[in-house]
Scaffold this active site. Structure first.
Site, PDB file in Angstrom:
ATOM      1  NE  ARG A 102      -9.794  10.579   8.932  1.00  0.00           N
ATOM      2  CZ  ARG A 102      -8.996   9.817   8.182  1.00  0.00           C
ATOM      3  NH1 ARG A 102      -9.436   8.651   7.722  1.00  0.00           N
ATOM      4  NH2 ARG A 102      -7.779  10.211   7.899  1.00  0.00           N
ATOM      5  CE  LYS A 135      -9.190   1.972   2.574  1.00  0.00           C
ATOM      6  NZ  LYS A 135      -9.339   3.007   3.621  1.00  0.00           N
ATOM      7  CG  HIS A 161      -1.707   1.320   1.296  1.00  0.00           C
ATOM      8  ND1 HIS A 161      -2.874   1.492   0.572  1.00  0.00           N
ATOM      9  CD2 HIS A 161      -1.491   2.491   1.949  1.00  0.00           C
ATOM     10  CE1 HIS A 161      -3.345   2.704   0.799  1.00  0.00           C
ATOM     11  NE2 HIS A 161      -2.521   3.337   1.630  1.00  0.00           N
ATOM     12  CB  SER A 171      -8.535   5.305   7.276  1.00  0.00           C
ATOM     13  OG  SER A 171      -9.121   5.306   5.992  1.00  0.00           O
ATOM     14  CG  ASP A 201     -12.075   3.694   6.100  1.00  0.00           C
ATOM     15  OD1 ASP A 201     -11.518   4.410   6.952  1.00  0.00           O
ATOM     16  OD2 ASP A 201     -11.806   3.748   4.884  1.00  0.00           O
TER      17      ASP A 201
END
Length: 433
Positions: free
Chosen positions: A174, A193, A88, A189, A167
């Site tokens: 947010r 995932k 990621h 967050s 989320d």
């Protein structure tokens, strides 16, 4: 009769406002109640601001992450018969690393379930890039994903709506309450995932610099450390690389042009920085998957990774031999003097590509796959007067002037020996065991 709730939202908000630690039960309840509509937006907004102001302990951040995971389904690849590893990135300008990285790692018999998203603002989305390939599709069922991982080894697909649905509500809130940059909220967050995705190992590419979400290295280090701890606490082998995003990554910024650059890397060429980061992340991913001794550079150079790429594209309906979209309008910016390019700030070039049509301002906006920027010179390279520095491309000529406006002061030519701005190593640090 309505369900009797075990806690009162005001009590939870007051506790966090006053700097107290929330219990596992309190955090689990308020996330679940918010997802069910029993806690109002204004109440959750107050909690998010209290977290922004007072922070969260490691245990609270873990509990928040796992509560978000529990709000939806959790994928499992236990029956694949091979290890799973994923990457990621926190996002940047010209960051197309997923494209060459996924088939490279998959070429070693390790499954790479890369569930990705689309771009918003100046950071490009992996799915937007791949959708510039004729016929390629992002929306796959869980069964399709598992089958492709078994047969091909790698898949890049849209994350299903069933993964961490809380989320999505929290992120939207947010965004409107100035709490996006709270590190516990950012970490939970991202990691909720990835944990829900079911990968066995995860490598994080945490960007810092002018083109990154976090400009400061210390902040990026804290985010990386927090996410590595969350992964380890959830049983996911996790590490992170802190990487420099002061300068755009590679020479292509956009969608179709980034696909072309990624293919060049898979063919053994491409920009040195894209190749360097691809290889570094591949080594990390394979090491966490129990394969630390693989020669990843050889797989880029001998065609194995390229062959896996072509199989991945075909498996998702794309044609790896089809021509990519090309733009109708171009504007070349040239050097006004001899010298050395000493500055090329990432963020303005990302904004320029967005204004050209490569990105979107709202999630529902379309992107122009051929739009973007080509960098002909990178910092530290010598230039001559009249030499092309970069080219802007768009489908509509009217987009080019505003893109040029965003680049005012974003690059500078100096003299030989002048300090190159935004320099330093591409990979600053590693975080993890």
């Amino acid at each position: 009769m309505p369900k009797v709730e075990p806690f009162d939202a005001v009590d939870v908000l007051r506790a966090k406002r006053n700097g107290q630690r929330l219990s596992t039960e309190q955090i689990g309840w308020i996330v679940d109640a918010y997802a069910r509509g029993r806690v109002a937006d204004e109440q959750m907004s107050a909690l998010l601001m209290a977290i922004w102001l007072n922070g969260m302990s490691r245990e609270e951040t873990r509990d928040l992450t796992l509560a978000i995971v529990a709000s939806g389904e959790r994928m499992s690849f236990a029956d694949l018969g091979k290890p799973t590893t994923d990457k990621h990135s926190t996002g940047g300008v010209g960051d197309k690393i997923t494209l060459p990285l996924t088939p490279l790692v998959a070429s070693f018999g390790v499954a790479v379930p890369q569930l990705s998203g689309r771009g918003l603002g100046h950071t490009g989305g992996t799915l937007d890039k791949l959708e510039s390939i004729p016929g390629w599709r992002a929306d796959l069922s869980t069964e399709d994903i598992v089958a492709q991982l078994r047969d091909v080894g790698g898949v890049v697909a849209a994350a299903g709506s069933g993964l961490a649905p809380a989320d999505k509500k929290l992120y939207a809130l947010r965004d409107t309450t100035a709490t996006v940059d709270a590190i516990p909220l950012m970490a939970s967050s991202i990691m909720s995932k990835k944990i829900a995705e079911g990968t066995g190992a995860l490598v994080l590419d945490v960007k810092f610099g002018s083109g990154a979400f976090l400009t400061d290295l210390a902040d990026a280090r804290e985010l990386a450390r927090t996410m590595v701890e969350l992964g380890e606490d959830a049983g996911v082998a996790t590490s992170a690389l802190l990487t420099n995003m002061n300068v755009p990554l590679g020479r292509a910024i956009g969608n179709a042009n980034e696909v072309a650059e990624s293919v060049a890397v898979l063919e053994g060429g491409g920009p040195a920085d894209v190749r360097e980061l691809t290889l570094a992340l591949a080594r990390e991913m394979l090491a966490l998957a129990g394969r630390p001794d693989e020669d990843v550079a050889a797989a880029l150079d001998d065609g194995r990774a390229l062959a896996t790429w072509r199989r991945m594209v075909r498996a998702q309906g794309g044609d790896p031999d089809a021509a990519l979209p090309t733009a109708r309008e171009h504007e070349v910016v040239r050097a006004d003097r001899d010298g050395v390019l000493v500055e090329q700030r990432a963020l303005p070039f990302g904004i320029a590509a967005w204004r050209l049509g490569a990105g979107r301002a709202r999630k529902e906006d379309p992107v122009q796959h051929a739009a973007g920027v080509e960098l002909h010179v990178k910092p530290g390279e010598a230039v001559r007067a009249g030499q092309p520095l970069f080219t802007l491309s768009a489908d509509e000529a009217a987009r080019i002037p505003r893109a040029l406006e965003s680049l005012a002061g974003a690059w500078r030519i100096g003299d030989a020996g002048d300090e190159v701005q935004g320099g330093g190593p591409l990979i600053a640090e590693r975080v993890g065991r």
